[in-house]
Each structure stands twice: as structure tokens, then as C-alpha cells.
Motif scaffolding. Sequence first.
Motif, short mmCIF file in Angstrom:
data_model
loop_
_atom_site.label_atom_id
_atom_site.label_comp_id
_atom_site.label_asym_id
_atom_site.label_seq_id
_atom_site.Cartn_x
_atom_site.Cartn_y
_atom_site.Cartn_z
N MET A 1 -1.34 -16.30 8.79
CA MET A 1 -0.58 -15.27 9.48
C MET A 1 0.31 -14.50 8.51
N LEU A 2 0.98 -15.23 7.60
CA LEU A 2 1.83 -14.59 6.61
C LEU A 2 1.02 -13.70 5.67
N ALA A 3 -0.18 -14.18 5.31
CA ALA A 3 -1.06 -13.39 4.44
C ALA A 3 -1.48 -12.10 5.13
N LEU A 4 -1.77 -12.22 6.45
CA LEU A 4 -2.16 -11.04 7.21
C LEU A 4 -1.01 -10.04 7.30
N ILE A 5 0.21 -10.54 7.53
CA ILE A 5 1.38 -9.67 7.61
C ILE A 5 1.64 -9.00 6.26
N ALA A 6 1.52 -9.80 5.17
CA ALA A 6 1.75 -9.26 3.83
C ALA A 6 0.73 -8.16 3.50
N ASN A 7 -0.52 -8.41 3.86
CA ASN A 7 -1.56 -7.42 3.58
C ASN A 7 -1.33 -6.15 4.38
N SER A 8 -0.98 -6.31 5.65
CA SER A 8 -0.72 -5.14 6.49
C SER A 8 0.45 -4.34 5.95
N THR A 9 1.50 -5.07 5.53
CA THR A 9 2.68 -4.40 4.98
C THR A 9 2.31 -3.65 3.71
N TYR A 10 1.50 -4.28 2.85
CA TYR A 10 1.08 -3.65 1.60
C TYR A 10 0.28 -2.38 1.87
N LEU A 11 -0.65 -2.46 2.82
CA LEU A 11 -1.48 -1.29 3.14
C LEU A 11 -0.63 -0.16 3.71
N GLN A 12 0.31 -0.50 4.60
CA GLN A 12 1.14 0.52 5.24
C GLN A 12 2.15 1.13 4.27
N ALA A 13 2.74 0.27 3.44
CA ALA A 13 3.83 0.74 2.58
C ALA A 13 3.36 1.35 1.28
N PHE A 14 2.26 0.81 0.73
CA PHE A 14 1.88 1.22 -0.62
C PHE A 14 0.54 1.96 -0.70
N ARG A 15 -0.36 1.75 0.24
CA ARG A 15 -1.68 2.35 0.11
C ARG A 15 -2.03 3.32 1.24
N ALA A 16 -1.09 3.54 2.12
CA ALA A 16 -1.39 4.43 3.26
C ALA A 16 -1.76 5.82 2.79
N GLY A 17 -0.97 6.36 1.84
CA GLY A 17 -1.27 7.70 1.34
C GLY A 17 -2.62 7.79 0.67
N GLU A 18 -2.93 6.78 -0.14
CA GLU A 18 -4.22 6.75 -0.83
C GLU A 18 -5.37 6.68 0.16
N LEU A 19 -5.28 5.82 1.15
CA LEU A 19 -6.35 5.66 2.13
C LEU A 19 -6.49 6.89 3.01
N ASN A 20 -5.35 7.48 3.39
CA ASN A 20 -5.41 8.70 4.19
C ASN A 20 -6.02 9.86 3.42
N GLY A 21 -5.84 9.84 2.10
CA GLY A 21 -6.34 10.93 1.28
C GLY A 21 -7.78 10.80 0.86
N ARG A 22 -8.42 9.69 1.19
CA ARG A 22 -9.82 9.49 0.77
C ARG A 22 -10.74 10.48 1.47
N ASN A 23 -11.68 11.00 0.69
CA ASN A 23 -12.61 11.98 1.24
C ASN A 23 -13.50 11.40 2.34
N ASP A 24 -13.73 10.08 2.30
CA ASP A 24 -14.65 9.48 3.26
C ASP A 24 -13.94 8.91 4.50
N ASN A 25 -12.66 9.21 4.65
CA ASN A 25 -11.91 8.73 5.82
C ASN A 25 -12.10 9.73 6.95
N ARG A 26 -13.13 9.53 7.76
CA ARG A 26 -13.49 10.49 8.80
C ARG A 26 -12.44 10.59 9.91
N ARG A 27 -11.79 9.46 10.25
CA ARG A 27 -10.79 9.50 11.33
C ARG A 27 -9.65 10.43 10.95
N VAL A 28 -9.15 10.27 9.73
CA VAL A 28 -8.07 11.13 9.27
C VAL A 28 -8.55 12.57 9.13
N ARG A 29 -9.79 12.73 8.67
CA ARG A 29 -10.33 14.08 8.48
C ARG A 29 -10.43 14.82 9.82
N ASN A 30 -10.86 14.11 10.86
CA ASN A 30 -10.95 14.74 12.18
C ASN A 30 -9.58 15.25 12.63
#
Length: 484
Positions: free
Chosen positions: A16-45
Amino acid sequence: MNSAIRRLAVAAIILMLALIANSTYLQAFRAGELNGRNDNRRVRNEQFSVNRGPILIGNTLIARSVESNDQYKYQRTYSNGPLYAPVTGYYSFQFGRGGIELNQNSELNGSDPSLAFRRFVDVLTDKGQQGASVSLTLNAAAQQAAYTALGNNKGAAVAIEPKTGKILALVSKPSYDPNLLASHDLNKASDAWKALNASANKPMSNRAIKEVYPPGSTFKLVTLAAALSTGRYKADTKVNSPASLPLPQTTTPLPNENGRNCGGSDNATLTVALALSCNTAFASVGLDLGADALREQAEKFGFGERQLPELGAAASQFPGDPNAPQVAQSAIGQFDVRATPLQMAMVAAGIANKGTVMKPYLVQNVRTPDLKTVEETKPEELHQAVTPEVAGELTAMMVNVVKNGTGKPGQISGIDVAGKTGTAQSAKDRPPYAWFTAFAPANDPQIAVAVIIEDAVGVGRDDIAGGKLAAPVAKKMMEAVLGR
């Protein structure tokens, strides 16, 4: 039994802690990178219905979004699309983004952290999300001059403001129309994408920054800079310059292009050798200096580094461990020396700026829809390539190239132009590359340029030369900036 339950509970807590840590990392540090990916169709829509900010040169919009009468709400449009495509890139529902559209995506669509207050205001006032405007450093006159002068030839042209590093022009031909890829008719956009990528001419390849070529004799400026920096060479130093230079470790000599010695002498001065672009003279100097000195000097001008990495630029290269004959070839910009047109413009700009190479940049500023500046690019020194004294010597010798040597087609009436031509050999089954790099005015440089003609239309192999083909393009660019 209790022990097994405790171990299972501890494992569950750890997961559970690992899942929380990973979610926090994705939201806090990689959200911009993932949102900016050319293949992210949900964000692109979601983003395709945002009022995307414009891209400007001065007060002129070269890319903007206009309201559309379909499900996507806004249509991205490009003024003079092919002229600016190597810089703006494209914005496509199916194929994502390229160029400034990709690099400045979060600013243009309004999602960048620097625009958080603006988004808050838009929510309070019930407005849809609006993007910021991105202003570029390009000089519209220089960009148009380069594009027109290149004509139907395959090649590229770059111009830099030496004192700041501002990119004044960045042209690649053949080009493409990004309006075709931005079309809301997805079948037409798909057909255009397939045709562009299938073309042997590679119209979507930004030759100005992404392709590397043998720089040929324009690299002699780097060799000369290394030589003058030792203090053992001066403009009037005589060097070995026969018609053909015997090389160590091989029976194959290195010849001058015209098959004769340098200006009627086997021991020409460096000034004469540069003006006439004598291969044997600079190969002799290169052998004396050695590979390490040449490589170090090249790196001081920016070789080995990716300039404009935000646009996917390639790094220029000096070979790693060449033997003696390869050093001689490298000193004249052959063997495995490779450079982008941007890099050779940086060499000229560094000399023009008293030896200081500035970091090149394209984005001048980013502003909110109410014209508040949230980002402003400041000039930044990259390297001290040579001393001001050496830069002055190089400048005088380059002026002589244009006045009395191979660079005469680059002359501008009433203005001293400092330049160097290059004709680089490549594969036997393709014509040479024609180069010219220069800056002007020599006493107060406002623009430094580099031009390459990769393939010239209707020109025979024997008629390809940097002075004939590339210098006239550079001249037009310099005249545009200087108001001539």
C-alpha cells in the motif's frame, strides 16, 4: 497462525505504501511529462478543444487557433506554413506535435505551472482555458530572404545575432505545410502525413539543426582558431602548401582542389591559404597541432553539444581517435567531422562576438492572454572559444576571403563582410555540399549566417562550390537584417 497473519498484514502495508509513493511520484514529478506525451490520447482529446495561444514574430501571428464549427471547437492555422514549419512544427490530433508546438506545449495550451493564476481567474470568470502566446526571436525579413534565395535547392540556412545568441532565421528546404497536418479532416491529415514521411526529400527533417554534414573548408576556421591560439602562428606565418601533400602512414597524398600549389607558392601565408582555401596548407597545420588541439577548439565553439535540444537538434562531431592521415583530413572538415548549419553559424558568431560563443535560443518570451510576461529568455554565454585578439585576427583574414578570395559572391556594397566558403566532398554517388558562413558588418557584427546547399537543381557536379551557390543566399540574409 497469528505470525502468518502479521506477515501478511506487513506485506499488505508495504504494498500500500509503495502504491501511494508511486502515485505521489507520478502526480508530483511526472504529471507534466506524461501529459505532454504525443501518444497520450486522453489528454490530446481534452487539449484539442482548448483555445491554444498564438506563436508570434514581433506582432505578426504565424500560428494561431480560430473557432471551428465542429466537435474540436478550435482549428490550428499557420500563416506562411512552409516558411516557418521548421520552427513552429505542427499541431495534429492524430500525430501530436513538433517544433515549438511541442516544446512550448504546456505554455501554448495554458496548462503550464507559470499560468496557474491565469487558469484560476478563467475558472472564476467562467472562461474556457486559454493558452499563452509565445514570441520568437526570428527576423521575418531574414527568414523570407533565406527561404526565397534557397529556391528549389535542397538545403538549409541559419542566422544568429552574435552578441545575444538570438536565432534570426532558421530555414530548411524542402519544407511542408503544417496546415495539412492540423486539418480536422482526419483522413486528409493522415494522407498528408504518409506522403510527407514517404518522400525521399524528407521535407519534415529540419536540416538546419537535425542533419549533420561534412563542413568542408568552413571548418578551416576552427583549425585556424586553434593555430592562432597557440601563439606560434600569425596571419603572415608561412606554411607548407604544395599542390599535393604527402601524408604519413599512407601512399595516398592530399591534393588541393585545383591541383596547384597555394597561390603560386609552396609556402603560402595563412592569410593567402584561407583566402584561396588551400587544403594542403590547413592539413599541414592540422598535422602540426594534432587531433586533441583540433577537438578542444571545436568543442569551444560548441561541437559535441546539442544546441536547441528542445527542437531535437543533433550534436556536431569531431572524430574520437583519428590517425595521422585522418587528422589531416579532419583539419579541412572532411573524414568524420560532421556539423549542423546551426553549428557553423555559431562558429562565425563566436568569432564575430570577440571570441565569445553565446547560447542560441528561439523563444524570446511567453505572455498570458492579458500580455503579462511569465517567461523571458536572457542571453547566456556558452564558451570563450578564442581570445578577443585571436578573434580580431580571424575577422581580418575572413574579410580578406570575401574581398579577395573564394567568398567574393558574399560581398555587400559599402559593408565589410567576413566569411568562409566550403565545398565538402561526400559519397562518390552524390554531389558535394556547398557551404558559406559569414558575419557582417565585420567591425560591428549584427548577423552571423551559415548556409548549406545539399543538392542544387540544374547544377553540374563540377560547378558546385560554396562561393557560387551558398554565398549569394547568405548575402541576401545579411542584407535583409542590415536593411540593404
